[in-house]
Structures are given as C-alpha cells and as structure tokens.
Scaffold this motif. Sequence first.
Motif, PDB file in Angstrom:
ATOM      1  N   THR A   1     -10.545  12.628 -45.397  1.00 39.66           N
ATOM      2  CA  THR A   1      -9.590  13.000 -46.985  1.00 39.66           C
ATOM      3  C   THR A   1      -9.841  14.251 -46.735  1.00 39.66           C
ATOM      4  O   THR A   1     -10.613  14.515 -46.845  1.00 39.66           O
ATOM      5  N   HIS A   2      -8.577  14.865 -47.154  1.00 43.11           N
ATOM      6  CA  HIS A   2      -8.201  16.360 -47.678  1.00 43.11           C
ATOM      7  C   HIS A   2      -9.523  16.442 -48.968  1.00 43.11           C
ATOM      8  O   HIS A   2      -9.987  17.417 -49.019  1.00 43.11           O
ATOM      9  N   TRP A   3      -9.763  15.715 -49.844  1.00 39.17           N
ATOM     10  CA  TRP A   3     -10.789  15.442 -50.687  1.00 39.17           C
ATOM     11  C   TRP A   3     -11.693  15.684 -50.440  1.00 39.17           C
ATOM     12  O   TRP A   3     -12.694  16.429 -50.923  1.00 39.17           O
ATOM     13  N   GLN A   4     -12.801  14.865 -49.307  1.00 36.28           N
ATOM     14  CA  GLN A   4     -13.791  14.471 -48.982  1.00 36.28           C
ATOM     15  C   GLN A   4     -13.688  16.032 -48.592  1.00 36.28           C
ATOM     16  O   GLN A   4     -15.233  16.500 -48.265  1.00 36.28           O
TER      17      GLN A   4
END
Lengths: 282, 248, 287
Positions: C184-187
Amino acid sequence: MRNSHRTQNIAFFFLLLATLLIIIPVGLIVVVIIQKGLPAINWQFVSDIPRQGMRTGGIFPAIVGTFYLVSGAILFALPIGLLAAIYLSEYAKENLLTRIIKLAIVNLAGVPSVVYGLFGLALFVVFLKFGASILAGSLTLGIMILPVIITTSREALESVPQSFREVSLSLGASKWQTIRHIVLPNAIPGILTGTILGLGRAAGETAPILFTVAAFYLPRLPKSIFDQAMALPYHLYVISTQVPNVDEKIRYGTAFVLLTLVLFMNLVAIIIRTKFRKKKKW
Amino acid sequence: MVKFEIHDLNIWFASTQALKQVNLEIQANEILSVIGPSNSGKTTFLRTLNRLNDLNARFRMTGAVELERQDIRGINIEDLRRRIGMVFALPLPLPLSIFENVAYGIRVYGEKRKKVLGHKVEEALQQAYLWEEVKDRLDESAFKLSGGQQQRLCIARTLAVGPEVILFDEPCSGLDPISTAKVEDAMIKLKEKYTIVLVTNNVKQAARVGDRTAFFLSGELIELDKTEKIFTAPCDKRTDGYVRGEFG
Amino acid sequence: MRKLKEFIIEKLILICGLASIFFVVLIFLFLLKEGLAVFKTVGPFKFLFGKSWYPISEPAQLGILPLIFGSLLVTLGAAIISIPVGVGCAVYIAEIAPAKIKEILKAGIELLAAIPSVVLGFVGMITLVPLVKSVFHLPTGLTALSGSIMLAFMAMPTIVSVAEDALYSVPKTYKEGALALGATHWQTIWRVMLPASSSGILAAVMLGIGRVIGETMAVMMITGNAAVMPNSILVPVRTLTATIAAEMGEAVVGSEHYFALFAIGIVLFIISFAINVTADLFLHKRQ
C-alpha cells in the motif's frame, strides 16, 4: 489486505493532523495580528515619534531606523555575496578549498543570531571603535545575511544553462565577458529574489542589533551612520516586555507593521520567482 | 595548404580515454566530414580544436594540435576561438535579440561603432541566407525564430566574428529536411572562404557535402580518405560496415 | 587595459569567494579574544559545571550549568514536539497532498519561516503564556513548556523543508518498485521512502535543533528568565542565548561579567558548529 488499508487510513490521518498543527496556528497568528493591529494603524502612528515613554505617539523613528539598517546591510552583503556566488558557480573547482567554503557558508547560516550580536559588539563597537551605531549594526546584519545571498545567487547563476557559456566562449569572449554579458543578466531575477529574502531577514532580526545599534528610546531621527537608532523589532520587544502599561493597540500595531514589512518582502520575492519560472525561455 | 595538423592526440576524461593516438591533417578550404557511432570520440575531437574541452575539469590531453604550424595551446585562447568558430548541435541562440546575437562576438572584441556593427551583422546574415527573412525584425528575440532559422542565425553569429575555420557539431540533428538542405547549401558555399569540419551522425549528409571523410570508432581514427572512396571502396571492413548501416 | 581590468575583477571574485571562511574564523577569534579572559578568574570546569549564576554579586558566581540545563530542557521539549509533527508534515506534503494543496502548504511553511522571532515571541506572550498558566494552574505561564512549544514551532520550517527535500530525492524507481509488489502507499512510505531518506531526515532534525538552541528573542520573552536549576518543565528557566541578550546591555565592557557572556557565546558557537558540520555530513552522505 483490508487491515493494511485501515492502517494506511489511520497513518494518513495522523500525517494530516501534523500538517494542520503547523498550518492552522500560522494562519491564526497572521489573522490575529492583522485583526488587532490594523485598527491601530493610522497616519499619526506611522509618521509620529513615540511620546510619553512610548505609551502614545507613533513609531516613525523605528521605521526609519530599520530602513537604514536594512539598506546598510544589503549595501555591504550584496556585492560580497554576489561575487562569492560567482566564484562558487563559475570559478571553483571540485577540491578541498571549495568544500571548506561551502562548509563555512553552512556554518555562517547556523551561527545563533545573538552570537552575531556579540561578534558585532566585539569587532565593530569596541575594537574598531564605531560605538553603538547604524554602521556597526548594518555590518553585523550584513554578515548575518551573507549566506542567504550567496546561496540563492549561486542557485540563480547555476540555473543558467552551460550551453550559453559555451556559445559565448566559442565566439571568443573571455570568461569574465561571458559572466558579465550572458550569465549575470539571466540570473538577475534569482539574485533579486535572494536579495529581497535577505532584506526581509535583516528587517526582522533583533538579537544582532541589541548591543550594536539599537536605542531603547530615541524620539528623534538618527543624524549620521555613527548615530544610534531605534528599530522595529527591538521596539516591539521593548514595548512588550520592558515598558509596563503600554496600550495593547500600540503593541499590536507595531507587530502588524513589522510583520507586514517582512511578509511584503517575501511576497515580492515569491512573485519574482514564479514570474521568472514562467517566462524562462530555455 | 594545410590548416590543421594533429599529432599523436590522446584525450582522457578522468580515467576514461576518449581519443587514442589520432593523427591527421585538415586542408584549408575543404569540408572534412567526421562520422562514427555515438561515443566514438568525434565530438570530443571537434571540441579539442577550439579548446572547448578545457572547460571540463577532468579533461587531460597529450600530443599536439597545430593551427598553421603553431601549437594551439600557445595561442591566446580568445584569439584562437575567434579564428575557429563553432556551430552547435542544437540551435542555441543567446537570450538576446536577433541583431545582438550576431553582434555579440564583434562587441566583445571591443567594436562599439554602430555603423560597423550594423554592416557586419547584415553581411553575416546575408552569408547565412537569413537576411531576407529577418531584416525587418532584427530587434525581436532570437527565440521567436523557427528551428531552422535559429540554426542559420547561429551560423551568421559565427561568421560575424570573421573566423578561418568553422566547426559544425551535428548542426542538423534537430532540423527538418528542408531546413537541413538550406544549412547544407550554406556550408558548401562557405567552403570557398572557410575551412569546415563537420561532425555528423547522418552518413548521407557526410556523403553529400564532405570533400574528405574521417571515420572514428571507439576513440580511434579508423580511416580518412576522399569521401567518394570512403563510401564506395573503404580499406577497412568496419568503415564499410558503418557506412552501409550495419551498425550505428 | 581590458586584460588588467579582468585580472583585478577575477582576483576580487576569488577574495569574496573566501569571505565566508574569513568571517567564520573572524567570529570565532573575536569570541575567543573577549571570552577566554573569564578563565583567568574561573576555571573552565567551574564555569561549565558551576551550579550558580550570580554575575553581579560580590564575588561573582559564574557557573553556567543552570543555563545549559535551561537550554537543554527547552530544546528537548521542542524536539519532542517538532520532530514527529515536522517529519509528519514533510511526509504529507511530499507524498500525500494533491499538487494544488501542496503549493498552499509550502507557502504556509515559508510564511512561518519569514515571521520574525520577536513577533512570534509577542504572540506567544499574549496567547500561549496565559493558556499554559490556566491549564496547569501555575503562578506564572512563563515556563520552559511555553518556550518549548514556541520553539518547536520555529523549528518546523527547517525540519519540514529539509526533510521534504530528502524524501523528494529518493529515486522514483524505489517507490514504483514497492508499489508494483503490491504494497500500500503507506507501507511504501514506511518501509521504503523513510528508510531511504533517513540520513536527510536526520540532518533535518539536527538543523531544526540547531535553530532551537540558537533562538533568542522568543525564548527570552516567554520562558521567564530565572537562572536556577530547573526541576520541572513547568517552571521558569533561562537559556544560554537569553542570558547573553538580557545581560549584555548592563555588563560593563571589560568586566568579568562581560567576559563571561562572551564565553557563553563560545559555547553556543561550538555547539552550532558541531551540529551544522554533522548535519552537512549527513546531507552529503545521501548524495
């Protein structure tokens, strides 16, 4: 998968929160100072001398003092800073000396402003016997803004394409002619931006002028560069901490004038920068 | 008459060798085409002749380049570059008006008289076949010209200084066929007065305008001969392969 | 004639190029010249670790430990607030904010950087100080905590802009590679972007702290200026910088007090020098 998206949402929420924690107070500060300072502004306030121990009257000598200090600082810092930027961008080779110069600039930018004040006191006021004067204050501020001017001017010079230099040289122009006729004219907007940012910085600083020039209460205009002077930031400090029972309106009014001055200069710098970027032909 | 003599020229940028043991002569009033794949050292060779490589701090050379029997390192560098003009790969007008672009080289030499400047600018623009197109708009920015016009402006700018040699560094790489033809015409007419060295990626262009052609590969001069010979009966297999488009 | 003119100009350029080195050395020399004299009367150890600062009593007691603690306490508080908020804001601006909002946010940060510290001190005095006083039921709101909050705010522009640059300079391929693997973008931000830009972010934090330690006016206006050993974050403190600014006006040139204030200047100069050189090393490591 769903879990990781929830984590992402939580994380992004906190990042947004952090951003708002900075941006909202900034907005509030500006709004509060405008809201409470603007009503204090009238012709008398900006054109009269302070009266009755700064409890009434205006701030004209402080405005004039700041104007003198800033002009003096830029008069000193612009030529030196610009030539230093030319050295770094056009002459310096990749060697130890250049590395040391760059490190010195970083350090000059990092020296605490009150230490500049000490230095100005020791060198200009005491050692060179200028006394507490506009000259001593201007030179101190000038050295302080030197890194701002060098760094921005250097960026402006380096953004002029190398190919222009090659063309000029290939036509038989000397290195200095190339700099003078081709590189400098195309870097002027960037240099101007840096200069104005330096002006804004010099106008807002208090600590460097504390012991080198600033007069606590001097309800007249300075007569020469060896005279003391009032200055806006120091005046704000004085009426908000040193003088009891000053009308809040006067404090806010002074803060408003100082903030407007500094933000106006920054705004001009930003406008020049964006216009230049749009107009760039290469 | 021999214009340039190059003896045992070796060039390095830092530790990478760009040219190896190059020996050649360039005759006065000829067009010498220099061909070869990219990274063969041909542009480096060109920029050695007017010492433009000196701008690179990592540049190092051995051997000698002689202009009319005088080592170029012994000639005042500004005089050298005035004698050897250069036209770059992309049209590179200076951010000045059309007039000032052409006048630039004369001005930096110290010419201030308006009449002389005007006369020399017109003459140079005529020689580059641009005068008719720009004579009414000399004060406009040079960036308003089309790509082909800009490149001819650059030629005029080079001519205005009064050089003996003109170096062309892939002068048509960004141009359409019609503009290219105009630039090539100009070059052929210019060789009456000037010595021309033309670096090109376009093998056909070399064949069209070159009196002699030099083929560079990996920093070595493989072969130098009459253009006709290079394109019909080259001595070296690699030259033959390159001109027939087997590698590029 | 032209040659001579150019020769002179080029020498002038070289001299100005060296001006920064000259001024740094000059500043240090003059600090030493005026500051070292204090060690004739106080030993360096007693100066740095003496617990009382009574510069005008007879005999003067010139121990700057309370001032060092004052500076450390305020700086620590400011760092705890400004590092997470500043880096968070940098990540938001560099990675998440849409292009238009990004420009507004950056302008806001530039605005903050431009506000003179005396104005921030003034605003802090009028808004923050009464707030701290009433929230914690204190006799005065002029405390280390008020100073920390205000200074955190002043460190933000430095931290945000340097950290944002660091994030920006991470090669795009890293990010695309991680996203292509299904992160994901956050990961991607947490596992790839932040580690890859860690030395730049560290430099951002250090430069921000450098700004905080050197800050003078705002801190002098809202920390209460009591030169005693602090035992809590809710009491008035006095920092190194504020001591110089507040007392130099009254110190007689050539007196012991005057020398001592310059000696504090030496300490500040050395601290900022160390911070800036280290931060610069981190920034260069990145490239």
